[in-house]
Every structure is written in C-alpha cells, then in structure tokens.
Enzyme design. Structure first.
Site, mmCIF file in Angstrom:
data_model
loop_
_atom_site.group_PDB
_atom_site.id
_atom_site.type_symbol
_atom_site.label_atom_id
_atom_site.label_comp_id
_atom_site.label_asym_id
_atom_site.label_seq_id
_atom_site.Cartn_x
_atom_site.Cartn_y
_atom_site.Cartn_z
ATOM 1 N N SER A 279 7.225 2.477 -1.460
ATOM 2 C CA SER A 279 7.508 1.071 -1.783
ATOM 3 C C SER A 279 7.273 0.805 -3.273
ATOM 4 O O SER A 279 7.993 0.006 -3.897
ATOM 5 C CB SER A 279 6.626 0.131 -0.953
ATOM 6 O OG SER A 279 6.977 0.161 0.419
ATOM 7 N N ALA B 62 0.813 -1.213 0.000
ATOM 8 C CA ALA B 62 0.000 0.000 0.000
ATOM 9 C C ALA B 62 0.853 1.273 0.000
ATOM 10 O O ALA B 62 0.335 2.368 -0.179
ATOM 11 C CB ALA B 62 -0.924 0.016 1.222
ATOM 12 N N SER B 63 2.148 1.113 0.194
ATOM 13 C CA SER B 63 3.034 2.271 0.417
ATOM 14 C C SER B 63 3.533 2.861 -0.888
ATOM 15 O O SER B 63 4.059 2.147 -1.752
ATOM 16 C CB SER B 63 4.213 1.806 1.284
ATOM 17 O OG SER B 63 5.437 2.397 0.889
ATOM 18 N N ASN B 64 3.387 4.170 -1.032
ATOM 19 C CA ASN B 64 3.771 4.794 -2.303
ATOM 20 C C ASN B 64 5.275 4.749 -2.560
ATOM 21 O O ASN B 64 5.708 4.514 -3.685
ATOM 22 C CB ASN B 64 3.260 6.227 -2.395
ATOM 23 C CG ASN B 64 3.789 7.110 -1.297
ATOM 24 O OD1 ASN B 64 3.508 6.867 -0.123
ATOM 25 N ND2 ASN B 64 4.576 8.126 -1.628
#
Lengths: 206, 206
Positions: free
Chosen positions: A17, A13-15
């Site tokens: 990432s 969910a991490s941008n």
C-alpha cells in the site's frame, strides 16, 4: 458526464500500500482519473480468511523475498526506503485519522506522511505522540483531530469501512475498483486507471 | 564478454508461468538478453513449504480473483485464454519432455504449445497421447521422445532440477534470476531483464 474515478482501498500498515499511496496521485492526475481514498484495516479481514498474519509473514521464504522486492521497487519509483524493524507496524490510530479525514483535502498528504515515517524512516506510527507530531507538521490542529479520531462515532466508522471492504471481497491491499472491477496490488495501479477510463467511456454520453 | 542472460524457472502447470512462457522470447530478444529455460515442478516445493496446493487455490477469495486477473492479462498481452476446467492441471510428462529438451532449439516452442493447449484450449496435457500429439505437430519424433522422457535417467534429471529450485529458495513460478538476484512473478519479467543487462555491465569486460 461524471469524471472517471477509481476507488483506492489501502491499509496504512501494508508495505505494498505504501507504494501506491505514494504513486497514485501523480499517476491518476496524468490519466485524468479522480481517486476516492478508502483506508481500511486489512488485519481483521486476514483473520476472517484464516491467515495468522500477512501471507508473506506466515510464509518466511516469501517474506525474505518481499523486502528485496520492496527495496528494488522503491529504487525504481524513487521512494524513500528503510526496511522496517517491526512488521506489520500497528497504525490503527493513524487509520482512524484517515477515516475521519475522508472529505478533507489533506487526506492524501496525511497518508503519505504516515507511510513515509514507517517505510522511509522506520519509525512507529501508532502512538498519540507520533500521530500528533505528523499532524502538527502538516499544519493541522493535532489535539482536536486525535480526540475526534478516537471518538466512538469514528471508531464505528472505521469498523464499518472494514466491513465494507470485506463485503466487496477484498483480501489484500492495495485494492482498486474501477466500477465493480477489482484490481489487486500495486502492480495493477496502471491497469486499474486504464479500466477507470474505459468504464467511463463505456458508460457513454455527456 | 558473455552476453547478458536470464535464468527462467517455470512450471508448465502454473497459470502465471503461462504468461511468461508466451512473452519471454520476444521481450528478451528486444532487450538483447539470452534466456536459459529451467522447467521444474512447483508442486513438491509447495508441499515442502506447507501449502496444500497453489496458494490461491487454498484461499478461495484470491482464487476467484486470479481468473479475472488472468483473463485481463491475456487480453492485454494478446494471448489466447480459456479458463481451465481443471486446475492445477497435471503436466509431469510434459515437464519431463521439457527437461529432456534442455539443449534443444525446440524447447521454447514445446513449452508454448503445451501451455496454449492448457490455458488457451482447456485441454489436458499429461497423457502420452496428448504429449505425442503436440510433439508430432511440432514435427518431432514423438514416440522416441516420450520413451526417453520417461526413462529413469530423465526422471532423475527432473527431480534434481526441482531440488535445485528448492536450493535456490524458489517458492513460486515463474521465477527469474539475473545472476543471483531473484525476481518472482510474471509482473517482474521486465525488471528482471533490466537487471540482467545491469548485472552484465557491472561485471565489466571489453
């Protein structure tokens, strides 16, 4: 002598990432480093640390900047980018699939497909339908994988993985480990790969 | 046609500002970009934003990592590094001197000397004695400068500068502006210099 390796902890969910998920295979191959993919859930860790969400969502001044930063970085890296209309976008089922696929050769392709749908196409990535659609597009047995991903055994596996991240002192994503040395953030991918090579040389001998 | 320029907002107490203060002149000269130095106080802005101190001091997990990150980056850039025994270290008088020296050719050297004393030597940088000592070492009239730096007119100048930073939406240091485009963090120095060159080309001219 073992080949140099880097542990890659990331949250689907991490941008930030997203940037590393898309870049790491090429960069690691250039450097001659093997990547060990370690999907986990950052949300429960941020809860433990006392955040009420991603730090730059909590702080709105930084939040506005982050989208500008993402747009520029995607342009720089040549990655698709569409600012997500929902953030952070829940991706728990997709992460369960990633954990299930720990030893599968299609794990990197899976992660790239999920993240491109979220950050390149601004589409949800958590429903069984979305997950099955992506799996099918990769030529995988979607129904079987979705069932196994949702099993109690696999849910437990993800909880254990997230606890392992917490035990390592991880506080954000992506995070890289070259041996025991932690590097936080997509901006440190290259430095982490360098450290993986150095650590291997320092351990000596063949 | 004006030469390309970059506004460089930094805080003399900020550790990541240290990296950029030490690097920016060389990198900007290589790129052919003029730097406009904009010292300000980040503390009052963090107060406004609801932080009780630098974000990674408030969050101790990140705090431990930051010193590791600093040690590695200083080694990478070839900069002196000693983890400060006090952080953040007050540098208000030193910042007043920097604001006073806005148009002086010795401003960059002043900033480098203050920051090297703090982050390279782990020594305080806020007492009139420390400030005078650094000024004298630079061959400058220390007593006169310290007096002028502490004048009401100059204190007001620093308050106005910090308000200008707030009005620009600055939430951390260092921050660079290429035209109206904001770049946050030492990691973005090179991208900001690229943007300064592009902005100048886009503005056309002869």
């Amino acid at each position: 002598m073992p080949s140099p390796s880097l542990d890659f902890w990331f949250d689907l969910a991490s941008n930030y990432s997203y940037l590393s998920v898309m870049r790491i295979e090429t960069r690691a191959a250039q450097a001659g480093v093997t990547v060990r993919w370690r999907p986990f859930l950052l949300g429960p860790i941020l809860d433990t640390l006392g955040w009420e969400g991603p730090p730059f969502v909590v702080q709105k001044e930084k939040g506005a900047y982050v989208w500008q930063d993402m747009r520029r970085l995607c342009r720089k890296y040549g990655l698709p980018w569409r600012q997500p209309s929902e953030f952070p976008r829940r991706a728990v089922l997709a992460t369960r699939v990633a954990v299930l696929a720990a030893d599968e050769p299609w794990l990197p392709a899976w992660c790239r497909a999920v993240m491109t749908r979220n950050y390149g196409d601004d589409r949800e990535v958590d429903s069984p339908e979305a997950v099955a659609q992506i799996l099918t597009a990769l030529g995988l047995p979607a129904r079987q994988i979705v069932d196994e991903a949702g099993s109690d055994a696999n849910r437990l596996r993800l909880r254990e993985r997230t606890q392992a991240a917490r035990d390592l002192g991880i506080f954000g994503a992506p995070t890289f480990f070259a041996g025991e040395e932690m590097f936080w953030g997509n901006d440190r991918l290259e430095d982490a790969l360098d450290a993986a090579l150095t650590a291997r040389q320092a351990s000596g001998g063949d």
